[in-house]
Enzyme design. Structure first.
Site, PDB file in Angstrom:
ATOM      1  N   HIS A  37       0.826  -1.201   0.000  1.00 35.51           N
ATOM      2  CA  HIS A  37       0.000   0.000   0.000  1.00 35.51           C
ATOM      3  C   HIS A  37       0.860   1.252   0.000  1.00 35.51           C
ATOM      4  O   HIS A  37       0.505   2.268  -0.588  1.00 35.51           O
ATOM      5  CB  HIS A  37      -0.954  -0.028   1.194  1.00 35.51           C
ATOM      6  CG  HIS A  37      -2.157  -0.892   0.938  1.00 35.51           C
ATOM      7  ND1 HIS A  37      -2.902  -1.471   1.924  1.00 35.51           N
ATOM      8  CD2 HIS A  37      -2.711  -1.273  -0.228  1.00 35.51           C
ATOM      9  CE1 HIS A  37      -3.886  -2.171   1.379  1.00 35.51           C
ATOM     10  NE2 HIS A  37      -3.784  -2.068   0.074  1.00 35.51           N
TER      11      HIS A  37
ATOM     12  N   ARG B  97      -4.693  -7.603 -27.003  1.00 34.63           N
ATOM     13  CA  ARG B  97      -4.704  -8.836 -26.192  1.00 34.63           C
ATOM     14  C   ARG B  97      -6.150  -9.078 -25.780  1.00 34.63           C
ATOM     15  O   ARG B  97      -6.708  -8.302 -25.010  1.00 34.63           O
ATOM     16  CB  ARG B  97      -3.812  -8.664 -24.954  1.00 34.63           C
ATOM     17  CG  ARG B  97      -2.315  -8.591 -25.274  1.00 34.63           C
ATOM     18  CD  ARG B  97      -1.504  -8.494 -23.987  1.00 34.63           C
ATOM     19  NE  ARG B  97      -0.082  -8.706 -24.200  1.00 34.63           N
ATOM     20  CZ  ARG B  97       0.836  -7.728 -24.201  1.00 34.63           C
ATOM     21  NH1 ARG B  97       0.474  -6.477 -24.007  1.00 34.63           N
ATOM     22  NH2 ARG B  97       2.102  -8.007 -24.394  1.00 34.63           N
TER      23      ARG B  97
ATOM     24  N   ARG C  64      -5.515 -10.153 -31.654  1.00 39.18           N
ATOM     25  CA  ARG C  64      -4.924 -11.467 -31.419  1.00 39.18           C
ATOM     26  C   ARG C  64      -5.976 -12.403 -30.840  1.00 39.18           C
ATOM     27  O   ARG C  64      -6.681 -12.033 -29.890  1.00 39.18           O
ATOM     28  CB  ARG C  64      -3.746 -11.364 -30.444  1.00 39.18           C
ATOM     29  CG  ARG C  64      -3.160 -12.723 -30.127  1.00 39.18           C
ATOM     30  CD  ARG C  64      -1.907 -12.626 -29.324  1.00 39.18           C
ATOM     31  NE  ARG C  64      -2.189 -12.322 -27.927  1.00 39.18           N
ATOM     32  CZ  ARG C  64      -1.227 -12.118 -27.012  1.00 39.18           C
ATOM     33  NH1 ARG C  64       0.052 -12.155 -27.384  1.00 39.18           N
ATOM     34  NH2 ARG C  64      -1.536 -11.861 -25.776  1.00 39.18           N
TER      35      ARG C  64
ATOM     36  N   GLU D  10       6.823 -16.295 -31.901  1.00 45.16           N
ATOM     37  CA  GLU D  10       7.140 -16.219 -30.469  1.00 45.16           C
ATOM     38  C   GLU D  10       7.988 -17.393 -30.018  1.00 45.16           C
ATOM     39  O   GLU D  10       8.351 -17.470 -28.845  1.00 45.16           O
ATOM     40  CB  GLU D  10       5.856 -16.206 -29.636  1.00 45.16           C
ATOM     41  CG  GLU D  10       4.955 -15.035 -29.933  1.00 45.16           C
ATOM     42  CD  GLU D  10       3.763 -15.015 -29.018  1.00 45.16           C
ATOM     43  OE1 GLU D  10       3.779 -14.273 -28.031  1.00 45.16           O
ATOM     44  OE2 GLU D  10       2.805 -15.754 -29.300  1.00 45.16           O
TER      45      GLU D  10
ATOM     46  N   ASN E  14       8.789 -10.901 -26.256  1.00 41.17           N
ATOM     47  CA  ASN E  14       8.774 -11.338 -24.851  1.00 41.17           C
ATOM     48  C   ASN E  14       8.864 -12.860 -24.773  1.00 41.17           C
ATOM     49  O   ASN E  14       9.703 -13.419 -24.073  1.00 41.17           O
ATOM     50  CB  ASN E  14       7.486 -10.882 -24.151  1.00 41.17           C
ATOM     51  CG  ASN E  14       7.237  -9.412 -24.300  1.00 41.17           C
ATOM     52  OD1 ASN E  14       8.177  -8.644 -24.475  1.00 41.17           O
ATOM     53  ND2 ASN E  14       5.984  -9.005 -24.242  1.00 41.17           N
ATOM     54  N   ASP E  15       7.972 -13.515 -25.512  1.00 40.27           N
ATOM     55  CA  ASP E  15       8.007 -14.979 -25.493  1.00 40.27           C
ATOM     56  C   ASP E  15       9.198 -15.507 -26.270  1.00 40.27           C
ATOM     57  O   ASP E  15       9.820 -16.488 -25.847  1.00 40.27           O
ATOM     58  CB  ASP E  15       6.695 -15.553 -26.055  1.00 40.27           C
ATOM     59  CG  ASP E  15       5.638 -15.651 -24.971  1.00 40.27           C
ATOM     60  OD1 ASP E  15       5.988 -16.072 -23.860  1.00 40.27           O
ATOM     61  OD2 ASP E  15       4.476 -15.293 -25.224  1.00 40.27           O
TER      62      ASP E  15
ATOM     63  N   ARG F 190       9.880 -15.978 -18.210  1.00 41.20           N
ATOM     64  CA  ARG F 190       9.723 -14.516 -18.138  1.00 41.20           C
ATOM     65  C   ARG F 190       9.022 -14.050 -16.864  1.00 41.20           C
ATOM     66  O   ARG F 190       9.022 -12.868 -16.557  1.00 41.20           O
ATOM     67  CB  ARG F 190       8.979 -14.004 -19.371  1.00 41.20           C
ATOM     68  CG  ARG F 190       7.573 -14.524 -19.482  1.00 41.20           C
ATOM     69  CD  ARG F 190       6.974 -14.246 -20.835  1.00 41.20           C
ATOM     70  NE  ARG F 190       6.217 -13.004 -20.859  1.00 41.20           N
ATOM     71  CZ  ARG F 190       5.371 -12.678 -21.829  1.00 41.20           C
ATOM     72  NH1 ARG F 190       5.214 -13.459 -22.881  1.00 41.20           N
ATOM     73  NH2 ARG F 190       4.705 -11.562 -21.776  1.00 41.20           N
TER      74      ARG F 190
ATOM     75  N   CYS G 282       5.752  -6.848 -31.801  1.00 42.02           N
ATOM     76  CA  CYS G 282       4.824  -6.382 -30.780  1.00 42.02           C
ATOM     77  C   CYS G 282       5.288  -6.760 -29.369  1.00 42.02           C
ATOM     78  O   CYS G 282       4.536  -6.615 -28.413  1.00 42.02           O
ATOM     79  CB  CYS G 282       3.414  -6.895 -31.036  1.00 42.02           C
ATOM     80  SG  CYS G 282       3.298  -8.677 -31.037  1.00 42.02           S
TER      81      CYS G 282
HETATM   82  C1  PEP Z   1       5.192 -11.367 -26.696  1.00 40.78           C
HETATM   83  O1  PEP Z   1       5.295 -12.534 -26.302  1.00 40.78           O
HETATM   84  O2  PEP Z   1       6.184 -10.650 -27.011  1.00 40.78           O
HETATM   85  C2  PEP Z   1       3.870 -10.758 -26.844  1.00 40.78           C
HETATM   86  C3  PEP Z   1       3.729  -9.571 -27.373  1.00 40.78           C
HETATM   87  O3  PEP Z   1       2.817 -11.455 -26.336  1.00 40.78           O
HETATM   88  P1  PEP Z   1       2.469 -11.486 -24.765  1.00 40.78           P
HETATM   89  O4  PEP Z   1       3.389 -10.545 -24.074  1.00 40.78           O
HETATM   90  O5  PEP Z   1       1.038 -11.101 -24.657  1.00 40.78           O
HETATM   91  O6  PEP Z   1       2.723 -12.915 -24.439  1.00 40.78           O
HETATM   92 MG    MG Z   2       3.513 -13.757 -26.184  1.00 34.84          MG
END
Ligand code: PEP
Ligand code: MG
Length: 850
Positions: free
Chosen positions: A471, A578, A614, A708, A731-732, A742, A779
């Site tokens: 908090h 998303r 997506r 990904e 990211n993936d 991650r 993305c």
């Molecule tokens: C990613 O994996 O880079 C991506 C954009 O999808 P998310 O972060 O929703 O898994």
């Molecule tokens: Mg992803």
């Protein structure tokens, strides 16, 4: 622990796990006497913990001479034996340290006995610890959970029942009536936090029934706010409501309905996006080997922003109570008076986030069980202050003992309330204070400290302990005060008065700065602010490189509100909607009409700009109760993304139809997550063709695949032949390439998309797109990183989709780069031996380090 006094009578008594361990049926005890029930009914706990706590309130009536066993009288003649290990009497007390003596009165969770588990095992003894009802005293025992599996201290093991005893809490109609149960999925975005807990507790107390809530192997009396809080139930969690007694059915229905309505919170309607699946990891944690750079301390980012100022230590000495008590009625009156004062203060809080947090704290104070526990301690001879302190510390300790970071942060609320009450009771009212512009350094602070610090005009806060979603952190963010937490002891090396630079985004603090460094950083802050303002002023311009090439800068969004914000900040479309927020945390999938309406609203917000939707990216670790997905050991490698869609084709086809309806006459852009083979994409295309044939949808549709996985990057050429576009989810792609989860903050530092292995895979994907004339989009989080953006454009990306907040800066940054520079950046990143080296080279090449 108080001395003396017999244990109170009870009608129903819950008995809890005295330690962490594997729970087994008593018959599995490796000792025939216990296993055969010769010593009484119960369960066995294979210890994993060296501290044995009281499983219920009671009086210690025996501590074995060899110190390995303790017996508690729980009232009504019932006695429970905790026998630590098997055949441990032969150890002559060696590995045991009793923490109580005969005659001590204990509350649930109070420490009873410490055991040196290593010594126990080294002596060849079993750590199986029977917890048995050695003296029934007319009570019977009912097992409350399946005695098989890992339990945490405090998990409910069994209940003892005794009929025919009266009293306010011992209504035989309640105990002996019918039983009703119901399971609900929590629709509360912040889980069972204080406010809904208080509402549920109040509802539970209205009925002639004893109500228990259970989740994840934990259980709590529904009438206790703090007990419910300790369940730690989160959004989407399954909670079982069980009621016993005359009005059991009605109680269960009422509580289920209350939870369904949000219990005073907003429920997660499709608009209220839950945590998107695995946002890019942003936490940085303290380096266990010490800071990499001298003078740079690493903690955890808690409230964004950067500030420079003089370090100022705020010591909030904890009040420890001493002194004698007056008579119980006088002490109880003092307690109630102080509670009224504190409640009035909390109710007076009218300042945005502060008010919300005050109301959560108020809900804790409404917990009658807390007050009753404090009064019981007063009856046993304690003072109001001493009783309050003991109860609140015990509850805070119990929350911490659950080893749940979020609940440990809630423990701070209890300790805050503990200290605020003590200040009122003992007349030691004082506020945290610091000079204007200072960076506050503290071992830990409580939510109530923020208000005076804010009023004093402090520039930032850094704490030794604390959590990023406490908090205090929420209050700091809403007051625009940068904050970082969990620096550990190294923070104490900062000298009072020295100039320090706090980075609330990175979670770092720089001190012991060289001559001129502070001035440079100060200027850097001023420049950043000016640069952001300039970026905002040109955010609506079309994004182009300095050499003229068009690069589209899109935004990643997760709701209609996000879409509106993205457009305001200059997003030229959305490269990733998303849609999970529509599908998670509900009992049934959203209807096509519901989906179509929301997709239409999002597409509408972007006007003529493209919007790539997506298809749902859920999997075994995301709750979707209507999908019978098995729990998986490796959910990230399991049935997720398109794998789910292809296993539940009606769900995916329905989503496709909804997207087409939402797009109306505009071009629909549909993108599938986690594609890893050409076969999957072919099935997707076939499904879309079927949907188009069935619906007669005539407007253009573009179907794309996300890259990904290393597999999809390596076969991008094949995918690009079939797909209308590809978009790399860095990211993936980074987590799968580097085999680094991650969501694991321990690995956050290694999860850098500028790792040359990831860069090479993106390069291969770009090549595949080029070969088939397809646009390559990005993305993932790397697109919003300035160095990453330059590299990605250099590799061939022509569409970058970033978080809305990053849109102005990325557009401005690209407008200053030539394609030649971007290509040189890509070359440098491909040639680097590591992400770190890549960043170093890019910094030199592009004249920018972050
Ligand atoms: C990613 O994996 O880079 C991506 C954009 O999808 P998310 O972060 O929703 O898994
Ligand atoms: Mg992803």
């Amino acid at each position: 622990m108080a001395r003396g006094g017999s244990a109170a009578g009870f009608v129903r008594l819950r008995v809890h796990a005295p330690a962490k361990g594997w729970l087994l049926p008593l018959e599995a005890t490796p000792d025939p006497a216990f296993a055969g029930g010769a010593l009484g009914p119960g369960v066995t706990l294979e210890l994993l913990d060296d501290l044995i706590r009281a499983p219920c309130p009671g009086e210690v009536v025996a501590v074995a001479g060899e110190r390995h066993a303790i017996t508690l009288d729980c009232g009504n003649g019932a006695q429970i034996l905790i026998h630590c290990g098997i055949d441990t009497v032969s150890l002559k007390g060696e590995p045991f340290e009793p923490l109580v003596a005969v005659g001590d009165r204990v509350e649930t969770g109070d420490p009873l006995l410490r055991v040196d588990l290593e010594a126990l095992v080294a002596a060849g003894k079993s750590a199986a610890t029977p917890i048995v009802l050695v003296e029934a005293g007319g009570c019977s025992l009912s097992l409350r959970s399946d005695p098989d599996g890992l339990v945490e201290p405090g998990a409910e093991l069994f209940e003892l029942y005794r009929e025919g005893v009266g009293g306010a809490n011992c209504d035989p109609h309640v105990e002996n009536g019918p039983v009703a149960t119901r399971e609900v999925i929590l629709p509360l975005p912040h889980g069972l936090h204080a406010r809904p807990c208080a509402a549920i507790a109040a509802e539970a107390r209205r009925w002639r029934a004893t109500v228990t809530l259970r989740t994840d192997g934990r259980s709590a009396a529904a009438g206790s706010t703090v007990g419910l809080l300790k369940l730690g139930a989160t959004l989407g969690g399954r909670v079982e409501i069980e009621a016993r007694g005359e009005q059991a059915e009605a109680a269960v229905e009422a509580i289920a309905a209350l939870i369904g309505r949000g219990a005073g919170d907003e429920i997660v309607e499709p608009r209220a996006a839950p945590q998107a699946p695995g946002q890019p990891v942003v936490l940085r944690r303290a380096d266990p080997d010490g800071p990499a750079e001298p003078g740079l301390l690493s903690g955890v980012a808690a409230a964004p922003g950067k500030a420079i100022g003089s370090a100022y230590y705020v010591h909030r000495a904890r009040i420890e109570v001493t002194g004698n008590a007056e008579s119980p009625p006088a002490e109880k009156a003092r307690l109630r008076d102080a509670l009224s004062v504190l409640r009035a203060r909390l109710a007076d809080e009218d300042d945005g986030a502060g008010a919300a947090i005050a109301s959560a704290q108020l809900a804790i104070l409404e917990d009658e069980e807390l007050v009753a526990a404090a009064e019981a301690k007063i009856d046993a001879g304690g003072s109001a202050a001493g009783a309050w302190q003991a109860v609140m510390q015990r509850e805070a300790e119990a929350l911490r003992a659950l080893f749940d970071a979020r609940l440990a942060e809630r423990a701070d609320d209890l300790l805050d309330l503990e200290q605020r009450m003590l200040r009122i009771l003992l007349g030691r009212e004082s506020e945290a204070t610091a000079p204007a512009g200072a960076i506050v350094i503290a071992s830990d602070l409580y939510p109530s400290d923020l208000k005076p610090l804010r009023a004093a005009g402090v520039a930032g806060i850094a704490t030794v302990a604390g959590g990023p979603t406490s908090h205090l952190a929420i209050l700091a963010a809403s007051a625009d005060i940068p904050m970082a937490v969990a620096f550990g002891e190294p923070l104490c090396g900062v000298e009072e008065g020295e100039l320090v630079y706090l980075d609330g985004d990175a979670g770092t603090l720089r001190h012991a700065m060289a001559e001129g460094e502070a001035e440079e950083l100060r200027e850097h802050l001023v420049r950043r602010e000016a640069s952001y303002r300039a970026a905002l002023a040109t955010a609506q311009h079309e994004a182009r490189l300095a050499s003229g090439e068009r690069i589209e800068v899109f935004a990643n969004i997760g709701s209609v509100a996000d879409a509106e914000e993205a457009v305001r900040l200059g997003a030229e479309g959305s490269g990733l909607v998303r849609t999970e927020f529509l599908f998670l945390d509900r009992a049934e999938p959203p209807s096509e009409a519901e989906q179509a309406e929301i997709y239409a609203a999002i597409i509408e917000s972007f006007g003529d700009r493209p919007v790539i939707i997506r298809t749902l990216d859920i999997g075994a670790d995301k709750p979707a109760p209507y999908l019978p997905l098995a729990k998986e050991d490796n959910p990230a490698l399991g049935v997720r993304g398109i794998r789910v869609g292809l296993r539940y084709p009606e769900l995916l086809a329905g989503q496709m139809r909804a997207i087409l309806r939402g797009a109306g006459g505009r071009t629909a852009h549909i993108m599938a997550p986690m594609v890893s083979s050409a076969g999957e994409f072919a099935q997707l295309r076939a499904m879309l063709d079927r949907v188009l044939a069935e619906t007669g949808h005539a407007a253009p549709v573009r179907l794309g695949a996300m890259v990904e996985t290393p597999a999809s990057a390596l076969i991008a050429g094949t995918l690009a032949r079939e797909a209308d576009f590809l978009s790399v989810g860095t990211n993936d792609l980074t987590q799968y390439t580097l085999a680094a989860d991650r969501t694991n903050s321990d690995l956050a530092r290694d999860l850098d998309a500028l790792h040359p292995a990831v860069t090479r895979l993106v390069g291969i994907a770009a090549e595949g797109c080029r070969a088939h004339g397809r646009v390559l989009g990005i993305c993932g989080g790397a697109a919003g990183d300035p160095l990453g953006a330059a590299v990605l454009v250099g590799l061939g990306a022509r569409e970058l989709s970033v978080s809305a907040a990053r849109v102005p800066e990325i557009k401005q940054w690209l407008s200053a780069l030539t394609l030649e520079q971007c290509r040189a950046a890509a070359e440098a990143a491909l040639a680097a031996a590591s992400a770190e080296e890549a960043r170093g080279e890019l910094g030199k090449l592009l004249g920018r380090t972050e």
